[in-house]
Design an enzyme around this catalytic site. Structure first.
Site, short mmCIF file in Angstrom:
data_model
loop_
_atom_site.label_atom_id
_atom_site.label_comp_id
_atom_site.label_asym_id
_atom_site.label_seq_id
_atom_site.Cartn_x
_atom_site.Cartn_y
_atom_site.Cartn_z
N HIS A 191 0.98 -1.14 0.40
CA HIS A 191 -0.14 -0.13 0.35
C HIS A 191 0.39 0.89 0.04
O HIS A 191 0.26 1.89 -0.60
CB HIS A 191 -0.81 0.02 0.96
CG HIS A 191 -2.13 -0.99 1.46
ND1 HIS A 191 -2.67 -2.14 1.97
CD2 HIS A 191 -3.46 -0.65 -0.60
CE1 HIS A 191 -3.50 -2.64 1.14
NE2 HIS A 191 -3.73 -2.05 0.08
N GLU A 436 -11.13 -10.69 -4.58
CA GLU A 436 -9.61 -10.72 -4.42
C GLU A 436 -8.90 -11.45 -3.49
O GLU A 436 -8.08 -11.56 -3.29
CB GLU A 436 -9.22 -9.31 -3.78
CG GLU A 436 -10.26 -8.71 -2.67
CD GLU A 436 -9.60 -7.10 -2.62
OE1 GLU A 436 -8.58 -6.92 -2.35
OE2 GLU A 436 -10.43 -6.96 -1.67
N ASP A 460 -4.17 -8.61 -4.47
CA ASP A 460 -4.71 -9.49 -3.30
C ASP A 460 -4.95 -10.02 -4.10
O ASP A 460 -4.38 -11.80 -3.28
CB ASP A 460 -5.95 -9.21 -2.08
CG ASP A 460 -5.09 -8.35 -1.79
OD1 ASP A 460 -4.52 -8.37 -0.71
OD2 ASP A 460 -6.40 -7.04 -1.44
N CYS A 507 -9.04 -3.86 -10.32
CA CYS A 507 -8.27 -2.26 -9.62
C CYS A 507 -7.75 -2.04 -9.04
O CYS A 507 -6.45 -1.36 -8.90
CB CYS A 507 -9.22 -1.96 -9.25
SG CYS A 507 -10.12 -2.67 -7.33
#
Ligand code: PEP
Ligand code: MG
Length: 579
Positions: A191, A436, A460, A507
């Site tokens: 992240h 995910e 993920d 995404c």
């Protein structure tokens, strides 16, 4: 001059002075003798430190209570330990007999305490050793006046060099002054990497020894495109880099010409290119790159921001943030993902029970379902903001139908509550599941019955399908989007969604990888959502493609048995197109 190569995670070149940002978990404790007459002074310092620690814990407790309505048992235990008369007496006695400074005395007495606890046959007591360590660290930080410098206070341009930067630290740094970021750990899809890209800060991760190689003040060149970090570069090298930066600015201008052109292949197969955002203010910037909407608003960053460290953002604060994004985007759709709290994104106030495997723990939809009141605060805020544009709601980390149904029923409850209060909201809000977790991809046909759309979170999906921690640079090489298992999970999801008549977005970072565009178009992906700055590159690629060739490529790639085979096929295809 010295050159190192790490993992390139955010493109661009940064030139500047290094700023070493080190954690302070294990303070170095000075050890010296004191005079008998100094014991009173050292004892007073101890009592003052205890008082300060108590005040800090009480403020954490207040914040915690405002969230859960309950006292936190661990913080209560810490307060009791700080007041423990036995602990105090031992410290005072040792101070007077051993005549050593208070920091050293506290450390030694705490060590004795915890050794006794560790040796206890009672599990509960053994576990309390962790609490002793925690309060000792807190006291020592106060006594030594150790404070981790705050990156929010940066006043000069720097290149941050660190072992690890938490997403919450990256979210709150004064990014105007951060010219680049170099990290010992991390990977492309961590992240912190995603934030570096959103902020358009060049970044190189995975350089494990970097904090011992670089001193604060050293001049560095950080190339986030190649992964090269040059320490103390020559003047000639700096000049060459400045020229590359100037060329990149020109290319940026060329890309602007693409902004209003549709994202379609040469034979007219149209896809949607959206942007991912983490902060409301990014909405303006994504429009400049030609985003057709926001495919992923990572709403949890609202809570990781400095102002929210003490608690959960109130409904009004959330409403304002979501409204701002929707108003900025006009009638372009905005997909707000409900908080993906947990994993590596957990604000201090929620950090109570330790999780051994946080990525497999109370994360994302699990966190929201475990805190139904907080979940509904968010859903109401989204519903109320929906009147300003076209909102879609996305639930993260769905692993089974029951979770999706529970999330949908919380949404229905939030709607009922809004109606009861006379609060208006749009009558056309789509709610979808993120795909995910591998289990979700496998049962995509079942989830499709209850989802208005899917969004593939490949960051993920890859992590969980291939058992590769996305924050662990040591296994970063195994994070392979073209692994046959990942490609099959993607295909399965797209096929199931299309059979049920719903659209599929992606995404994860894979959506913004220009060389993946041909395969993804060939697999039938409807929408791509990525860091805004990637949109022109991906659009340029898509406009050169031919949908028939893409389908043939996807078919061929799906027969590949290894990543290497798949990559070779892609290279061959790129070669055939003259790229
Ligand atoms: C993903 O997992 O691909 C995703 C987009 O979500 P995040 O990166 O926030 O986990
Ligand atoms: Mg995710």
């Amino acid at each position: 001059m010295k050159k190192l190569t790490g993992v390139p995670v955010s493109k661009g070149i940064g030139i500047g002075k290094a700023f070493l940002f080190l954690d302070t978990d294990f303070p170095k404790i000075p050890q010296f003798r004191i005079e008998k007459r100094q014991t009173a002074e050292e004892w007073a310092r101890f009592l003052a430190a205890v008082h300060e620690a108590e005040e800090h814990i009480k403020s954490l407790q207040r914040a915690q209570k405002s969230l859960t309505g309950e006292d936190d048992a661990i913080l209560n235990a810490h307060l009791l330990m700080l007041e423990d008369t036995d602990f105090h007496e031992r410290i005072q006695k040792r101070l007077e007999t051993n005549l050593q400074n208070i920091e050293c005395t506290v450390r030694d007495v705490a060590q004795e305490f915890s050794q006794k606890l560790i040796a206890s046959p009672v599990q509960y007591l053994r576990e309390r050793a962790v609490d002793i360590a925690d309060i000792t660290k807190r006291l020592l930080h106060i006594l030594l006046n150790v404070k981790k410098p705050s990156l929010a206070d940066l006043t000069e341009d720097v290149i941050i060099v660190t072992r690890e930067l938490l997403p919450s630290e990256a979210a709150t740094m004064n990014r105007r002054h951060v010219k680049a970021l170099v990290m010992g750990g991390g990977s492309r899809t961590s992240h912190t990497a995603i934030l570096a890209k959103a902020f358009e800060i060049p970044a190189v991760f995975g350089l494990s020894g970097i904090t011992s190689e670089v001193a604060s003040g050293d001049t560095l060149i950080v190339d986030g495109t190649t992964g090269e970090v040059v320490i103390k570069p020559t003047a000639k090298r700096i000049e060459k880099c400045r020229m590359i930066i100037a060329r990149a600015r020109e290319e940026h201008g060329e890309h602007e010409a693409l902004r209003d052109l549709p994202a379609e292949t040469a034979d007219g197969c149209r896809v949607i290119l959206n942007a991912n955002i983490e902060f409301p203010e990014e909405a303006e910037q994504v429009l400049r790159y030609g985003a057709e909407g926001i495919g992923l608003y990572r709403s949890e960053f609202l809570f990781l921001n400095a102002g929210f460290n003490a608690g959960y953002a109130e409904e009004e604060e959330q409403f304002r943030a979501y409204s701002r994004v929707l108003k900025t985007m006009g009638n372009k759709p905005v997909t707000i993902r409900t908080v993906d709290m947990g994993g590596d994104k957990i604000p201090p106030v929620f950090r109570t029970g330790e999780e051994k495997n946080p990525l497999l723990g109370v994360r994302a939809i699990r966190f929201s379902l475990a805190h139904p009141e907080l979940f509904k605060v968010q859903l109401r805020a989204v519903l109320r903001a929906s009147v300003f544009g076209t909102v879609k709601i996305l639930f993260p980390m769905i692993s089974g139908l029951t979770e999706l149904e529970m999330a949908l029923s919380a949404l229905e409850e939030a709607k009922r509550e809004c109606r009861e209060k006379g609060q208006a909201f749009s009558g056309h809000i789509e709610a979808g599941a993120m795909i995910e977790v591998p289990s979700a991809a496998v049962i995509a046909d079942i989830l499709a019955e209850k989802s208005s759309f899917f969004s593939l979170g490949t960051n993920d999906l890859i992590q969980y399908a291939l058992a590769v921690d996305r924050n662990n640079e040591q296994v970063g090489y195994l994070s392979q989007p073209f692994h046959p298992a990942v490609l099959r999970l993607i295909k399965r999801t797209i096929d199931a969604a299309h059979s049920a008549g719903i659209k599929v977005a992606m995404c994860g970072e894979l959506a913004g990888n220009p060389s993946a565009a041909a395969v993804l178009v060939g697999l039938g992906l409807d929408e791509f959502s990525m860091s805004a700055s990637q949109i022109p590159l991906v659009k340029q690629n898509i406009r050169r493609l031919d949908s028939e060739t893409c389908r043939a490529l996807a078919k061929r790639i799906l027969t590949c048995k290894t990543v290497q085979e798949a990559e070779a096929v892609m290279k061959e295809e790129e070669g055939a197109r003259g790229i």
